[in-house]
Scaffold this motif. Structure first.
Motif, mmCIF file in Angstrom:
data_model
loop_
_atom_site.group_PDB
_atom_site.id
_atom_site.type_symbol
_atom_site.label_atom_id
_atom_site.label_comp_id
_atom_site.label_asym_id
_atom_site.label_seq_id
_atom_site.Cartn_x
_atom_site.Cartn_y
_atom_site.Cartn_z
ATOM 1 N N CYS A 50 0.875 -1.176 0.000
ATOM 2 C CA CYS A 50 0.000 0.000 0.000
ATOM 3 C C CYS A 50 0.917 1.231 0.000
ATOM 4 O O CYS A 50 1.235 1.783 1.053
ATOM 5 C CB CYS A 50 -0.887 -0.049 1.241
ATOM 6 N N PRO A 51 1.381 1.654 -1.180
ATOM 7 C CA PRO A 51 2.433 2.673 -1.254
ATOM 8 C C PRO A 51 2.053 4.011 -0.624
ATOM 9 O O PRO A 51 2.927 4.762 -0.210
ATOM 10 C CB PRO A 51 2.646 2.854 -2.763
ATOM 11 N N GLU A 52 0.746 4.302 -0.497
ATOM 12 C CA GLU A 52 0.351 5.581 0.104
ATOM 13 C C GLU A 52 0.426 5.528 1.630
ATOM 14 O O GLU A 52 0.181 6.534 2.299
ATOM 15 C CB GLU A 52 -1.040 6.020 -0.384
ATOM 16 N N ALA A 53 0.771 4.380 2.203
ATOM 17 C CA ALA A 53 0.814 4.245 3.666
ATOM 18 C C ALA A 53 1.923 5.102 4.267
ATOM 19 O O ALA A 53 2.969 5.307 3.648
ATOM 20 C CB ALA A 53 1.032 2.789 4.044
ATOM 21 N N ASP A 54 1.656 5.569 5.482
ATOM 22 C CA ASP A 54 2.647 6.329 6.236
ATOM 23 C C ASP A 54 3.316 5.360 7.218
ATOM 24 O O ASP A 54 2.671 4.868 8.143
ATOM 25 C CB ASP A 54 1.926 7.466 6.985
ATOM 26 N N VAL A 55 4.603 5.105 7.006
ATOM 27 C CA VAL A 55 5.272 4.071 7.815
ATOM 28 C C VAL A 55 5.533 4.522 9.254
ATOM 29 O O VAL A 55 5.938 3.711 10.087
ATOM 30 C CB VAL A 55 6.607 3.613 7.178
ATOM 31 N N ARG A 56 5.292 5.802 9.546
ATOM 32 C CA ARG A 56 5.519 6.278 10.915
ATOM 33 C C ARG A 56 4.219 6.427 11.710
ATOM 34 O O ARG A 56 4.244 6.726 12.893
ATOM 35 C CB ARG A 56 6.258 7.621 10.895
ATOM 36 N N ALA A 57 3.089 6.224 11.055
ATOM 37 C CA ALA A 57 1.818 6.517 11.727
ATOM 38 C C ALA A 57 1.377 5.379 12.641
ATOM 39 O O ALA A 57 1.382 4.213 12.241
ATOM 40 C CB ALA A 57 0.733 6.779 10.680
ATOM 41 N N ALA A 58 0.988 5.739 13.856
ATOM 42 C CA ALA A 58 0.466 4.730 14.777
ATOM 43 C C ALA A 58 -0.909 4.273 14.300
ATOM 44 O O ALA A 58 -1.320 3.146 14.541
ATOM 45 C CB ALA A 58 0.371 5.321 16.176
ATOM 46 N N PRO A 73 5.659 -1.892 23.940
ATOM 47 C CA PRO A 73 4.649 -2.713 24.601
ATOM 48 C C PRO A 73 3.229 -2.328 24.181
ATOM 49 O O PRO A 73 2.992 -1.227 23.689
ATOM 50 C CB PRO A 73 4.889 -2.409 26.086
ATOM 51 N N TRP A 74 2.324 -3.247 24.400
ATOM 52 C CA TRP A 74 0.922 -3.093 24.003
ATOM 53 C C TRP A 74 0.236 -1.972 24.788
ATOM 54 O O TRP A 74 0.495 -1.786 25.975
ATOM 55 C CB TRP A 74 0.190 -4.415 24.247
ATOM 56 N N LEU A 75 -0.611 -1.210 24.124
ATOM 57 C CA LEU A 75 -1.394 -0.169 24.790
ATOM 58 C C LEU A 75 -2.845 -0.629 24.797
ATOM 59 O O LEU A 75 -3.399 -0.901 23.729
ATOM 60 C CB LEU A 75 -1.282 1.166 24.031
ATOM 61 N N PRO A 92 -1.539 -9.951 22.301
ATOM 62 C CA PRO A 92 -1.081 -9.394 23.573
ATOM 63 C C PRO A 92 -1.955 -9.921 24.725
ATOM 64 O O PRO A 92 -3.181 -9.994 24.592
ATOM 65 C CB PRO A 92 -1.298 -7.889 23.384
ATOM 66 N N THR A 93 -1.304 -10.277 25.837
ATOM 67 C CA THR A 93 -2.037 -10.856 26.974
ATOM 68 C C THR A 93 -3.158 -9.932 27.436
ATOM 69 O O THR A 93 -4.271 -10.378 27.732
ATOM 70 C CB THR A 93 -1.058 -11.092 28.160
ATOM 71 N N ALA A 94 -2.856 -8.628 27.507
ATOM 72 C CA ALA A 94 -3.865 -7.684 27.991
ATOM 73 C C ALA A 94 -5.051 -7.627 27.034
ATOM 74 O O ALA A 94 -6.197 -7.410 27.456
ATOM 75 C CB ALA A 94 -3.244 -6.287 28.131
ATOM 76 N N TYR A 95 -4.788 -7.819 25.756
ATOM 77 C CA TYR A 95 -5.879 -7.793 24.784
ATOM 78 C C TYR A 95 -6.772 -9.026 24.965
ATOM 79 O O TYR A 95 -8.005 -8.936 24.924
ATOM 80 C CB TYR A 95 -5.338 -7.731 23.345
#
Ligand code: TRH
Length: 377
Positions: A50-58, A73-75, A92-95
């Motif tokens: 997906c070339p339009e993706a922002d590789v830094r975006a959460a 770690p998981w949020l 993730p365990t919390a999930y």
């Protein structure tokens, strides 16, 4: 209320893990009115598809899918109605705790790798009790009706047929990639892992009487192609001619364009899982480079698929096809079996279309997942 789906993808290597989950996420949104979050731990791999993706975006929205960088770690977040852990990646365990704490616990599915083996049908849909009290269900894609089916978007085959029946559309697409094959050339796409058998194939193609134009997306097969050509540093757009064979390096294109590439070619060499399925939807003869696994278990998968696929082929065609697929997956010479395939080419082409239509008569994987959820409710 739109059902919410969380798909978790841990990228092991290459593009299959993210390729399958991205395709599934898009389809659930587009065809099943689902709200989908796709959690991926490697945004660089995602950006390849997906070339339009922002590789830094959460977090980012792409084609209606809420793309989340899987944080470590998981949020904590609220768990979704349906949770897919793709290819046994660990949630993730919390999930998992959040899934159990919901008023109605989440439906937890482990989406497995594709296999044509017999046992898959018997294991598809089976639950396994987890320590949290939740059940996790095994969801197996597959080629038989008793499995979860294959990823196939609505209208895919109709789009494919109109493209293949429209030479102008094909030409325009190829021109967009700077591909202008001779009118008499056979077009082949090559998407494979490193393979010692490749040189023998290129040898017979170069020595053949019919021109061949081979399209090689940048990636793992390129080193072997370069070694055979006796050159290095080939980049996108590079074109090399040896005898009757023209080799051209292509960029890595989007999944939709990759479909068009497969539809445009007379023969497709594919690999892994997702490109393998897409080549089947192209309705053209194919060659599969299966993903290698420990203790050669992949070879059982190869044989299981071949056993299904050769059904209905003449002895000569099934022998030629089996010989080429086996040699290719053992890194052995494929020149002879390629020549044998030429003798049964029309039969192989008809068979590829018939196989495609037969598989398309089964429920597709996304619809099967949605149905599974409805039945579970
Ligand atoms: O890339 P792959 O080899 O991926 C995998 C992974 O290695 C994975 O760990 C393994 O488990 C699995 O194979 C079996 O092959 P695959 O599955 O075909 O994925 C490639 C994806 O890349 C697929 O979605 C098609 C896409 N693609 C494009 O979008 N554009 C392109 O130009 C090309 C060549 C491929």
């Amino acid at each position: 209320m739109r059902p919410t789906w969380d798909i978790f993808c841990s990228v092991v290597d290459n593009y299959g893990d993210i390729g399958v989950t991205w395709r599934l996420a898009r389809q659930l949104v587009a065809e099943h009115d689902a709200a989908v979050r796709l959690w991926v731990d490697d945004l660089l791999a995602f950006a390849h598809l997906c070339p339009e993706a922002d590789v830094r975006a959460a977090q980012q929205c792409r084609q209606g899918v809420d793309i989340r960088h899987w944080p470590a770690p998981w949020l904590p977040v609220e768990a979704a109605d349906v949770v897919i852990e793709a290819f046994a990646c660990e949630l993730p365990t919390a999930y998992v705790a959040a899934m159990a704490q919901r008023a109605r616990p989440s439906l937890w599915l482990n989406l497995e790798y594709l296999s044509a083996e017999d046992w898959v049908g018997g294991c598809h849909g089976l639950p396994s009790m987890q320590s949290t009290g939740l059940q996790k269900f095994f969801f197996f894609p597959g080629f038989r009706p008793e499995t979860g089916g294959l990823l196939r978007e609505a209208g895919l085959l109709e789009r494919r047929s109109s493209f293949q029946q429209d030479p102008a559309a094909r030409q325009a697409f190829l021109q967009r990639l700077d591909v202008t094959p001779l009118a008499s050339a056979r077009l082949i796409s090559l998407f494979a892992y490193e393979n010692l058998g490749l040189a023998s194939w290129l040898d017979v193609l170069a020595a053949g009487s019919q021109p061949t134009h081979m399209l090689v997306p940048v990636g793992r097969a390129l080193a072997d192609v370069q070694a055979w050509l006796g050159v290095s540093g080939l980049a996108v757009g590079a074109l090399q001619v040896r005898g009757a064979l023209t080799v051209q390096v292509l960029p890595f294109v989007t999944q939709d364009d990759y479909d068009r590439l497969l539809w445009s070619c007379d023969f497709n060499a594919v690999r892994g899982e997702d490109s393998f399925v897409r080549a089947q939807w192209a309705g053209r003869p194919l060659l599969w480079h299966i993903y290698q696994q420990q203790e050669n278990v992949h070879l059982d998968k190869l044989e299981a698929f071949l056993a299904l696929y050769i059904n209905g082929l003449s002895p000569a065609a099934s022998a030629a096809l089996t010989a080429m697929w086996q040699a290719w997956n053992h890194g052995e010479g494929v020149g002879e079996s390629w020549l044998a395939l030429q003798q049964v080419w029309p039969e192989l082409t008809t068979h590829a279309e018939a196989w495609c239509l037969d598989k398309a008569s089964q429920t597709d994987l996304a619809a099967a997942l949605v149905q599974f959820y409805r039945n579970w409710l």
